[in-house]
Scaffold this active site. Sequence first.
Site, PDB file in Angstrom:
ATOM      1  N   GLN A  47       0.823  -1.214   0.000  1.00  0.00           N
ATOM      2  CA  GLN A  47       0.000   0.000   0.000  1.00  0.00           C
ATOM      3  C   GLN A  47       0.851   1.254   0.000  1.00  0.00           C
ATOM      4  OE1 GLN A  47      -2.916   0.136   3.149  1.00  0.00           O
ATOM      5  NE2 GLN A  47      -4.046  -1.610   2.367  1.00  0.00           N
ATOM      6  N   GLY A  49       4.040   2.279  -0.338  1.00  0.00           N
ATOM      7  CA  GLY A  49       4.848   2.682  -1.477  1.00  0.00           C
ATOM      8  C   GLY A  49       6.279   2.221  -1.406  1.00  0.00           C
ATOM      9  N   GLU A 115       6.485   7.601   6.367  1.00  0.00           N
ATOM     10  CA  GLU A 115       6.035   6.507   7.235  1.00  0.00           C
ATOM     11  C   GLU A 115       6.962   6.414   8.434  1.00  0.00           C
ATOM     12  OE1 GLU A 115       5.454   2.892   4.952  1.00  0.00           O
ATOM     13  OE2 GLU A 115       4.419   4.001   3.400  1.00  0.00           O
ATOM     14  N   ASP A 222       7.735 -21.064   1.533  1.00  0.00           N
ATOM     15  CA  ASP A 222       8.179 -22.277   0.819  1.00  0.00           C
ATOM     16  C   ASP A 222       9.662 -22.221   0.442  1.00  0.00           C
ATOM     17  OD1 ASP A 222       5.488 -22.780   0.961  1.00  0.00           O
ATOM     18  OD2 ASP A 222       5.105 -22.658  -1.185  1.00  0.00           O
ATOM     19  N   HIS A 243       3.030  -5.560  11.678  1.00  0.00           N
ATOM     20  CA  HIS A 243       2.575  -4.219  11.288  1.00  0.00           C
ATOM     21  C   HIS A 243       1.628  -3.732  12.380  1.00  0.00           C
ATOM     22  CE1 HIS A 243       1.001  -0.840   9.092  1.00  0.00           C
ATOM     23  NE2 HIS A 243       1.850  -1.065   8.116  1.00  0.00           N
ATOM     24  N   ARG A 291       8.376   0.680  13.415  1.00  0.00           N
ATOM     25  CA  ARG A 291       7.285  -0.280  13.619  1.00  0.00           C
ATOM     26  C   ARG A 291       7.402  -1.152  14.856  1.00  0.00           C
ATOM     27  NH1 ARG A 291       6.211  -2.349   7.623  1.00  0.00           N
ATOM     28  NH2 ARG A 291       5.461  -0.293   7.072  1.00  0.00           N
ATOM     29  N   HIS A 352       3.611  -9.329   9.419  1.00  0.00           N
ATOM     30  CA  HIS A 352       3.615  -8.569   8.169  1.00  0.00           C
ATOM     31  C   HIS A 352       4.807  -8.895   7.276  1.00  0.00           C
ATOM     32  CE1 HIS A 352       2.803  -5.154   5.580  1.00  0.00           C
ATOM     33  NE2 HIS A 352       3.985  -4.617   5.824  1.00  0.00           N
ATOM     34  N   ARG A 387      12.907  -3.876   9.730  1.00  0.00           N
ATOM     35  CA  ARG A 387      12.898  -3.201   8.426  1.00  0.00           C
ATOM     36  C   ARG A 387      12.268  -1.817   8.511  1.00  0.00           C
ATOM     37  NH1 ARG A 387       8.875  -2.989   4.112  1.00  0.00           N
ATOM     38  NH2 ARG A 387       7.516  -4.106   5.529  1.00  0.00           N
TER      39      ARG A 387
HETATM   40  P1  FAD Z   1       5.927 -11.839  -3.488  1.00  0.00           P
HETATM   41  O1  FAD Z   1       5.458 -10.596  -4.116  1.00  0.00           O
HETATM   42  O2  FAD Z   1       5.224 -12.258  -2.268  1.00  0.00           O
HETATM   43  O3  FAD Z   1       5.825 -13.013  -4.556  1.00  0.00           O
HETATM   44  C1  FAD Z   1       6.047 -14.347  -4.164  1.00  0.00           C
HETATM   45  C2  FAD Z   1       5.824 -15.251  -5.357  1.00  0.00           C
HETATM   46  O4  FAD Z   1       6.362 -16.535  -5.092  1.00  0.00           O
HETATM   47  C3  FAD Z   1       4.371 -15.471  -5.713  1.00  0.00           C
HETATM   48  O5  FAD Z   1       4.249 -15.417  -7.114  1.00  0.00           O
HETATM   49  C4  FAD Z   1       4.102 -16.907  -5.251  1.00  0.00           C
HETATM   50  O6  FAD Z   1       3.119 -17.587  -5.992  1.00  0.00           O
HETATM   51  C5  FAD Z   1       5.453 -17.512  -5.518  1.00  0.00           C
HETATM   52  N1  FAD Z   1       5.689 -18.747  -4.756  1.00  0.00           N
HETATM   53  C6  FAD Z   1       5.864 -18.883  -3.413  1.00  0.00           C
HETATM   54  N2  FAD Z   1       6.036 -20.180  -3.107  1.00  0.00           N
HETATM   55  C7  FAD Z   1       5.964 -20.864  -4.266  1.00  0.00           C
HETATM   56  C8  FAD Z   1       6.031 -22.241  -4.611  1.00  0.00           C
HETATM   57  N3  FAD Z   1       6.195 -23.203  -3.687  1.00  0.00           N
HETATM   58  N4  FAD Z   1       5.903 -22.581  -5.915  1.00  0.00           N
HETATM   59  C9  FAD Z   1       5.713 -21.645  -6.860  1.00  0.00           C
HETATM   60  N5  FAD Z   1       5.627 -20.343  -6.596  1.00  0.00           N
HETATM   61  C10 FAD Z   1       5.749 -19.961  -5.316  1.00  0.00           C
HETATM   62  N6  FAD Z   1       6.757  -3.206   1.149  1.00  0.00           N
HETATM   63  C11 FAD Z   1       7.127  -1.957   0.783  1.00  0.00           C
HETATM   64  O7  FAD Z   1       8.306  -1.712   0.489  1.00  0.00           O
HETATM   65  N7  FAD Z   1       6.187  -0.969   0.718  1.00  0.00           N
HETATM   66  C12 FAD Z   1       4.881  -1.166   1.016  1.00  0.00           C
HETATM   67  O8  FAD Z   1       4.077  -0.269   0.912  1.00  0.00           O
HETATM   68  C13 FAD Z   1       4.492  -2.456   1.436  1.00  0.00           C
HETATM   69  N8  FAD Z   1       3.193  -2.697   1.791  1.00  0.00           N
HETATM   70  C14 FAD Z   1       2.827  -3.976   2.082  1.00  0.00           C
HETATM   71  C15 FAD Z   1       1.485  -4.242   2.350  1.00  0.00           C
HETATM   72  C16 FAD Z   1       1.065  -5.534   2.571  1.00  0.00           C
HETATM   73  C17 FAD Z   1      -0.378  -5.803   2.867  1.00  0.00           C
HETATM   74  C18 FAD Z   1       2.005  -6.596   2.539  1.00  0.00           C
HETATM   75  C19 FAD Z   1       1.574  -8.011   2.764  1.00  0.00           C
HETATM   76  C20 FAD Z   1       3.348  -6.322   2.304  1.00  0.00           C
HETATM   77  C21 FAD Z   1       3.768  -5.026   2.072  1.00  0.00           C
HETATM   78  N9  FAD Z   1       5.099  -4.736   1.817  1.00  0.00           N
HETATM   79  C22 FAD Z   1       5.470  -3.467   1.463  1.00  0.00           C
HETATM   80  C23 FAD Z   1       6.088  -5.813   1.711  1.00  0.00           C
HETATM   81  C24 FAD Z   1       6.293  -6.150   0.219  1.00  0.00           C
HETATM   82  O9  FAD Z   1       5.072  -6.059  -0.454  1.00  0.00           O
HETATM   83  C25 FAD Z   1       6.853  -7.533   0.021  1.00  0.00           C
HETATM   84  O10 FAD Z   1       7.956  -7.737   0.855  1.00  0.00           O
HETATM   85  C26 FAD Z   1       7.303  -7.727  -1.423  1.00  0.00           C
HETATM   86  O11 FAD Z   1       6.256  -7.414  -2.288  1.00  0.00           O
HETATM   87  C27 FAD Z   1       7.760  -9.158  -1.639  1.00  0.00           C
HETATM   88  O12 FAD Z   1       7.992  -9.338  -3.001  1.00  0.00           O
HETATM   89  P2  FAD Z   1       8.600 -10.706  -3.513  1.00  0.00           P
HETATM   90  O13 FAD Z   1       8.785 -10.563  -4.978  1.00  0.00           O
HETATM   91  O14 FAD Z   1       9.758 -11.068  -2.695  1.00  0.00           O
HETATM   92  O15 FAD Z   1       7.475 -11.802  -3.179  1.00  0.00           O
HETATM   93  C1  SIN Z   2       2.388   0.209   4.828  1.00  0.00           C
HETATM   94  O1  SIN Z   2       1.910   0.728   3.831  1.00  0.00           O
HETATM   95  O2  SIN Z   2       2.158   0.589   5.971  1.00  0.00           O
HETATM   96  C2  SIN Z   2       3.290  -0.950   4.642  1.00  0.00           C
HETATM   97  C3  SIN Z   2       4.597  -0.461   4.184  1.00  0.00           C
HETATM   98  C4  SIN Z   2       5.640  -1.506   4.323  1.00  0.00           C
HETATM   99  O3  SIN Z   2       5.382  -2.616   4.760  1.00  0.00           O
HETATM  100  O4  SIN Z   2       6.780  -1.190   3.983  1.00  0.00           O
END
Ligand code: FAD
Ligand code: SIN
Length: 534
Positions: A47, A49, A115, A222, A243, A291, A352, A387
């Site tokens: 959300q 950014g 933030e 995983d 969070h 946080r 979170h 973080r």
């Molecule tokens: P993800 O985006 O989680 O992608 C994981 C992928 O792995 C998915 O495609 C899934 O299907 C795949 N996968 C997992 N296990 C397997 C398996 N066994 N087999 C095949 N595929 C698999 N961070 C910020 O910097 N700013 C923010 O504003 C922010 N807001 C957030 C709000 C929320 C509600 C949440 C939950 C997180 C937020 N975060 C934020 C954290 C951030 O979004 C995540 O840390 C980041 O998006 C993770 O990206 P990623 O590519 O590592 O994994």
């Molecule tokens: C949030 O928008 O409060 C989440 C941001 C983050 O997890 O970095």
Amino acid sequence: MQTDFLVIGSGIAGLTYALKVAQDCPDKTITILTKTQSDETNTKYAQGGIAGVMDADKDSFEKHIEDTLIAGDGLCNEHVVEIVVKEGVDRIKELIEWGAQFDKAPDGEFKLGKEGGHSEYRILHHKDFTGREMERALLEKIKTLPNIKLVSHCFVLDLITQHHLGYLVTKSTLDIECYGVYVLNLNTQKIEKILAKIILLASGGNGQVYRTTTNPAIATGDGVAMVYRAKGRIENMEFIQFHPTALYEPGVRGQSFLITEAVRGDGGILRNADGEAFMEKYDARKDLAPRDIVARAIDNEMKIGGTENVYLDCRHMPKEKFLEHFPTIYDKCLSIGIDVTKQMIPVAPAAHYSCGGIKTDEYARTSIKNLYAAGECASTGLHGANRLASNSLLEAMVFAHRAYLDAIERINGIKQIDENLIPGWNAEGTNKPKEKILITQSLKELKLLMSDYVGIVRNTERLHRANKRLDLLHEETEVLYEKTEVSPQLCELRNMITVAYLIVKSAEFRHESRGLHYTTDYLSKSDKVQNIVL
Ligand code: FAD
Ligand code: SIN
């Protein structure tokens, strides 16, 4: 199946890496696997950014570095922090070139948010659904590259290493090598082996290990569990970030809706059940303290008041401004009968983010040869013990880029393993499960014990209890696994038990309170600053 580059995960880390490799190596094949729909990722739910020093007049790299180090509570790798903060700006610019849009003021300048823990306004955002916008732009761009194949509904079961060639592989084996993965293809219900020269794990977080989490159902750790099983190194798993403000909806299970910290950045105030603004009792930065501090303060207020939530008060914020920046939050609250301009929002902390994970170096290399990790599943050294908000999307892009740089240098020197050497999946002695209750009940128990014993405030006795109960769950689940046909539900349970074990074990080893790990048995910080590697 064979591919040059294999990417596990279609969130920001996996997609960024795949795009870069595909553009640079048009003659190579890139396969992305994702376990459900392509866009069902933690990324989609982001959300607030992405943090970046975009306005060098008002902000500076030094300040962003300093904020990250303060939040990390003495455990960040300073060199890595500098890399991410400095290189992050170019990564954000690339994302914009690929089509992601961030909110701008009428004068064309980015509207920057603030933030917890940030000393400046430096967070680019797309209203309150930044992640959805990034995921959209990346998936659109992926479609334009013919050498990328994205396969959804493919559940990766395990990494293939020398172990599958019949060699004994232990934690002390040097040069463990990854040749590919075993996959349960849910489109065909068949187990396949996919071999690759280079593999990137971008499998995201593990919030689902807890009863209340902002993470979607896919976040079951995983990747971390697979690397641990393959005898790779895992680091700092005790640092689970809660969070402070997930929407409190009694009875809602699974994923909790997030109320972004940006709401507090725009003036939202936390109040307890008596209506008291309590944060000034805990930290001079009040509602915008890092946080770990805010989540602990809320936890304490809930314990004092005997309540299950506190409130976020936005009633004084101008309605137009709120609606413009936070339309999703406004609509979500209204859908459950809360008009944020007139009523306070009930909130409570929720699991979170996983600050630790698969130990990686400056080029996202893991301890296993040809296996890289980026994004939330990795432990790069950026976050230390806690973080800084909005640093994770940035970290994911920076290390996806660095993994790409290293991988394209090495790919031509890697010989693909002869596929005849790798055995097919061994399903001997397994049968269709008679009932699912054995899985669902164990999952419930796991989430409960992690929330009750390994939450925001910990102590040695609770951790020991958790460990004992995990032992039993582990034993029962391994027996079930040996005799049952694999399914995503069973594998996820098994992976989550492993991840929970790693969290508890690391927490037991840390005899101090630092960042997100707060234990009433060791209230101060130890002089010995160390990472816990398992
Ligand atoms: P993800 O985006 O989680 O992608 C994981 C992928 O792995 C998915 O495609 C899934 O299907 C795949 N996968 C997992 N296990 C397997 C398996 N066994 N087999 C095949 N595929 C698999 N961070 C910020 O910097 N700013 C923010 O504003 C922010 N807001 C957030 C709000 C929320 C509600 C949440 C939950 C997180 C937020 N975060 C934020 C954290 C951030 O979004 C995540 O840390 C980041 O998006 C993770 O990206 P990623 O590519 O590592 O994994
Ligand atoms: C949030 O928008 O409060 C989440 C941001 C983050 O997890 O970095």
